[in-house]
Design a protein around this motif. Structure first.
Motif, mmCIF file in Angstrom:
data_model
loop_
_atom_site.group_PDB
_atom_site.id
_atom_site.type_symbol
_atom_site.label_atom_id
_atom_site.label_comp_id
_atom_site.label_asym_id
_atom_site.label_seq_id
_atom_site.Cartn_x
_atom_site.Cartn_y
_atom_site.Cartn_z
ATOM 1 N N PRO A 187 0.824 -1.224 0.000
ATOM 2 C CA PRO A 187 0.000 0.000 0.000
ATOM 3 C C PRO A 187 0.853 1.267 0.000
ATOM 4 O O PRO A 187 0.508 2.256 -0.648
ATOM 5 N N LEU A 188 1.988 1.226 0.698
ATOM 6 C CA LEU A 188 2.863 2.401 0.739
ATOM 7 C C LEU A 188 3.523 2.652 -0.611
ATOM 8 O O LEU A 188 3.707 3.805 -1.018
ATOM 9 N N ILE A 189 3.868 1.594 -1.319
ATOM 10 C CA ILE A 189 4.429 1.732 -2.669
ATOM 11 C C ILE A 189 3.399 2.385 -3.578
ATOM 12 O O ILE A 189 3.694 3.346 -4.304
ATOM 13 N N LEU B 206 11.834 5.408 -4.635
ATOM 14 C CA LEU B 206 10.883 4.641 -3.834
ATOM 15 C C LEU B 206 11.508 4.209 -2.517
ATOM 16 O O LEU B 206 10.907 4.354 -1.455
ATOM 17 N N GLN B 207 12.728 3.709 -2.580
ATOM 18 C CA GLN B 207 13.386 3.221 -1.372
ATOM 19 C C GLN B 207 13.603 4.358 -0.374
ATOM 20 O O GLN B 207 13.398 4.180 0.827
ATOM 21 N N LYS B 208 13.987 5.535 -0.848
ATOM 22 C CA LYS B 208 14.182 6.682 0.047
ATOM 23 C C LYS B 208 12.869 7.137 0.673
ATOM 24 O O LYS B 208 12.842 7.604 1.803
ATOM 25 N N GLY B 209 11.764 6.988 -0.074
ATOM 26 C CA GLY B 209 10.460 7.406 0.425
ATOM 27 C C GLY B 209 9.796 6.403 1.342
ATOM 28 O O GLY B 209 8.736 6.677 1.901
ATOM 29 N N VAL C 270 12.388 -0.046 4.477
ATOM 30 C CA VAL C 270 12.321 -1.132 3.502
ATOM 31 C C VAL C 270 13.735 -1.404 2.981
ATOM 32 O O VAL C 270 14.499 -0.479 2.736
ATOM 33 N N ASN C 271 14.060 -2.693 2.850
ATOM 34 C CA ASN C 271 15.358 -3.018 2.268
ATOM 35 C C ASN C 271 15.178 -3.319 0.781
ATOM 36 O O ASN C 271 14.072 -3.544 0.299
ATOM 37 N N ALA C 272 16.278 -3.310 0.041
ATOM 38 C CA ALA C 272 16.229 -3.464 -1.412
ATOM 39 C C ALA C 272 15.598 -4.791 -1.831
ATOM 40 O O ALA C 272 14.826 -4.839 -2.789
ATOM 41 N N LYS C 273 15.904 -5.860 -1.116
ATOM 42 C CA LYS C 273 15.361 -7.178 -1.462
ATOM 43 C C LYS C 273 13.836 -7.206 -1.325
ATOM 44 O O LYS C 273 13.136 -7.691 -2.213
ATOM 45 N N MET C 274 13.320 -6.661 -0.231
ATOM 46 C CA MET C 274 11.874 -6.648 -0.019
ATOM 47 C C MET C 274 11.180 -5.727 -1.016
ATOM 48 O O MET C 274 10.124 -6.075 -1.552
ATOM 49 N N LEU C 275 11.764 -4.563 -1.272
ATOM 50 C CA LEU C 275 11.165 -3.637 -2.232
ATOM 51 C C LEU C 275 11.103 -4.273 -3.613
ATOM 52 O O LEU C 275 10.078 -4.196 -4.295
ATOM 53 N N THR C 276 12.171 -4.936 -4.016
ATOM 54 C CA THR C 276 12.195 -5.620 -5.309
ATOM 55 C C THR C 276 11.104 -6.682 -5.379
ATOM 56 O O THR C 276 10.374 -6.769 -6.372
ATOM 57 N N GLN D 175 1.509 15.373 5.348
ATOM 58 C CA GLN D 175 2.332 14.887 4.239
ATOM 59 C C GLN D 175 3.060 13.625 4.672
ATOM 60 O O GLN D 175 3.953 13.682 5.512
ATOM 61 N N CYS D 176 2.686 12.480 4.114
ATOM 62 C CA CYS D 176 3.402 11.238 4.397
ATOM 63 C C CYS D 176 4.789 11.318 3.775
ATOM 64 O O CYS D 176 4.950 11.940 2.731
ATOM 65 N N PRO D 177 5.778 10.662 4.379
ATOM 66 C CA PRO D 177 7.119 10.664 3.782
ATOM 67 C C PRO D 177 7.108 10.142 2.347
ATOM 68 O O PRO D 177 7.889 10.574 1.522
ATOM 69 N N THR D 178 6.203 9.220 2.036
ATOM 70 C CA THR D 178 6.154 8.664 0.698
ATOM 71 C C THR D 178 5.620 9.656 -0.320
ATOM 72 O O THR D 178 5.737 9.432 -1.512
ATOM 73 N N LYS D 179 5.027 10.753 0.134
ATOM 74 C CA LYS D 179 4.471 11.748 -0.788
ATOM 75 C C LYS D 179 5.400 12.943 -0.973
ATOM 76 O O LYS D 179 5.116 13.819 -1.756
ATOM 77 N N ALA D 180 6.487 13.004 -0.247
ATOM 78 C CA ALA D 180 7.337 14.191 -0.283
ATOM 79 C C ALA D 180 8.366 14.117 -1.407
ATOM 80 O O ALA D 180 8.896 13.063 -1.711
ATOM 81 N N GLY D 181 8.624 15.253 -2.007
ATOM 82 C CA GLY D 181 9.713 15.413 -2.956
ATOM 83 C C GLY D 181 9.657 14.528 -4.180
ATOM 84 O O GLY D 181 10.660 13.969 -4.586
ATOM 85 N N ARG D 182 8.490 14.388 -4.782
ATOM 86 C CA ARG D 182 8.368 13.520 -5.940
ATOM 87 C C ARG D 182 8.153 14.332 -7.195
ATOM 88 O O ARG D 182 7.647 15.428 -7.162
#
Length: 125
Positions: A27-29, A43-46, A50-56, A115-122
Protein backbone atom coordinates in the motif's frame (compact mmCIF):
# COMPACT_ATOMS: atom_id res chain seq x y z
CA UNK A 1 -17.63 -20.87 -4.48
CA UNK A 2 -13.99 -20.29 -5.42
CA UNK A 3 -12.36 -17.92 -7.89
CA UNK A 4 -9.06 -18.31 -9.70
CA UNK A 5 -6.79 -15.50 -10.88
CA UNK A 6 -3.12 -15.70 -11.91
CA UNK A 7 -2.96 -19.31 -10.78
CA UNK A 8 -4.23 -18.53 -7.28
CA UNK A 9 -7.52 -19.67 -5.79
CA UNK A 10 -9.63 -17.32 -3.68
CA UNK A 11 -12.76 -17.96 -1.64
CA UNK A 12 -13.74 -14.31 -1.36
CA UNK A 13 -13.03 -11.06 -3.25
CA UNK A 14 -11.64 -9.51 -0.04
CA UNK A 15 -9.08 -12.32 0.09
CA UNK A 16 -8.03 -11.52 -3.49
CA UNK A 17 -7.78 -7.78 -2.77
CA UNK A 18 -5.67 -8.35 0.33
CA UNK A 19 -3.43 -10.74 -1.58
CA UNK A 20 -2.74 -8.03 -4.17
CA UNK A 21 -2.28 -5.04 -1.85
CA UNK A 22 -1.79 -6.61 1.56
CA UNK A 23 1.26 -6.32 3.73
CA UNK A 24 3.29 -3.44 5.05
CA UNK A 25 4.93 -2.21 1.84
CA UNK A 26 2.52 -2.66 -1.07
CA UNK A 27 0.00 0.00 0.00
CA UNK A 28 2.86 2.40 0.74
CA UNK A 29 4.43 1.73 -2.67
CA UNK A 30 1.11 2.43 -4.38
CA UNK A 31 0.54 5.54 -2.27
CA UNK A 32 4.01 6.79 -3.15
CA UNK A 33 3.47 6.22 -6.86
CA UNK A 34 0.04 7.85 -7.07
CA UNK A 35 0.29 10.03 -10.20
CA UNK A 36 4.07 9.88 -10.26
CA UNK A 37 6.92 8.19 -12.05
CA UNK A 38 9.54 6.98 -9.59
CA UNK A 39 12.83 5.16 -9.85
CA UNK A 40 13.80 2.37 -7.48
CA UNK A 41 16.05 4.58 -5.32
CA UNK A 42 13.34 7.26 -5.05
CA UNK A 43 10.88 4.64 -3.83
CA UNK A 44 13.39 3.22 -1.37
CA UNK A 45 14.18 6.68 0.05
CA UNK A 46 10.46 7.41 0.42
CA UNK A 47 9.84 4.17 2.33
CA UNK A 48 11.95 4.32 5.50
CA UNK A 49 12.78 0.83 6.73
CA UNK A 50 12.32 -1.13 3.50
CA UNK A 51 15.36 -3.02 2.27
CA UNK A 52 16.23 -3.46 -1.41
CA UNK A 53 15.36 -7.18 -1.46
CA UNK A 54 11.87 -6.65 -0.02
CA UNK A 55 11.17 -3.64 -2.23
CA UNK A 56 12.19 -5.62 -5.31
CA UNK A 57 9.93 -8.52 -4.29
CA UNK A 58 6.94 -6.27 -3.64
CA UNK A 59 7.43 -4.36 -6.92
CA UNK A 60 7.59 -7.62 -8.87
CA UNK A 61 4.39 -8.89 -7.26
CA UNK A 62 2.56 -5.61 -7.95
CA UNK A 63 3.75 -5.75 -11.56
CA UNK A 64 2.60 -9.39 -11.94
CA UNK A 65 -0.83 -8.38 -10.65
CA UNK A 66 -1.09 -5.57 -13.21
CA UNK A 67 -1.13 -2.79 -10.62
CA UNK A 68 2.15 -1.12 -11.61
CA UNK A 69 4.33 -1.05 -14.70
CA UNK A 70 8.10 -1.12 -14.91
CA UNK A 71 9.76 0.64 -17.82
CA UNK A 72 13.39 -0.12 -18.60
CA UNK A 73 15.22 2.42 -20.76
CA UNK A 74 18.10 1.16 -22.93
CA UNK A 75 20.72 3.47 -21.47
CA UNK A 76 24.02 2.97 -19.71
CA UNK A 77 23.52 2.65 -16.83
CA UNK A 78 19.99 1.29 -17.33
CA UNK A 79 17.20 3.53 -16.07
CA UNK A 80 14.11 1.82 -14.63
CA UNK A 81 10.95 3.72 -13.75
CA UNK A 82 7.79 2.56 -12.01
CA UNK A 83 4.29 3.91 -12.56
CA UNK A 84 0.87 2.88 -11.40
CA UNK A 85 -1.42 1.44 -14.08
CA UNK A 86 -4.92 2.71 -14.78
CA UNK A 87 -6.18 -0.39 -12.98
CA UNK A 88 -3.88 0.38 -10.05
CA UNK A 89 -5.20 3.95 -9.90
CA UNK A 90 -8.58 2.53 -8.88
CA UNK A 91 -6.90 1.76 -5.54
CA UNK A 92 -6.01 5.41 -4.81
CA UNK A 93 -9.44 6.35 -3.37
CA UNK A 94 -9.25 3.29 -1.12
CA UNK A 95 -5.75 4.23 0.03
CA UNK A 96 -6.90 7.83 0.57
CA UNK A 97 -9.64 6.54 2.89
CA UNK A 98 -7.10 4.37 4.71
CA UNK A 99 -4.98 7.50 5.16
CA UNK A 100 -7.99 9.39 6.54
CA UNK A 101 -8.82 6.52 8.88
CA UNK A 102 -5.21 6.30 10.06
CA UNK A 103 -5.09 10.06 10.63
CA UNK A 104 -8.29 9.85 12.68
CA UNK A 105 -6.83 6.96 14.66
CA UNK A 106 -3.66 8.98 15.34
CA UNK A 107 -5.63 12.08 16.31
CA UNK A 108 -4.57 14.12 13.27
CA UNK A 109 -7.45 16.49 12.65
CA UNK A 110 -6.75 17.37 9.01
CA UNK A 111 -5.39 14.34 7.15
CA UNK A 112 -5.32 16.29 3.87
CA UNK A 113 -2.74 18.67 5.36
CA UNK A 114 -0.53 15.82 6.56
CA UNK A 115 2.33 14.89 4.24
CA UNK A 116 3.40 11.24 4.40
CA UNK A 117 7.12 10.66 3.78
CA UNK A 118 6.15 8.66 0.70
CA UNK A 119 4.47 11.75 -0.79
CA UNK A 120 7.34 14.19 -0.28
CA UNK A 121 9.71 15.41 -2.96
CA UNK A 122 8.37 13.52 -5.94
CA UNK A 123 8.28 14.38 -9.61
CA UNK A 124 4.97 14.28 -11.47
CA UNK A 125 4.41 12.47 -14.77
Amino acid sequence: MTYTKNGKTYHCPVEAALDVIGGKWKPLILWALGDNVLRFNELQKGLPGVNAKMLTKQLRELEEDGVITRTIYPEVPPRVEYTITDFGKTLIPILRELCNWGAHYLGIEDASAYQCPTKAGRKKK
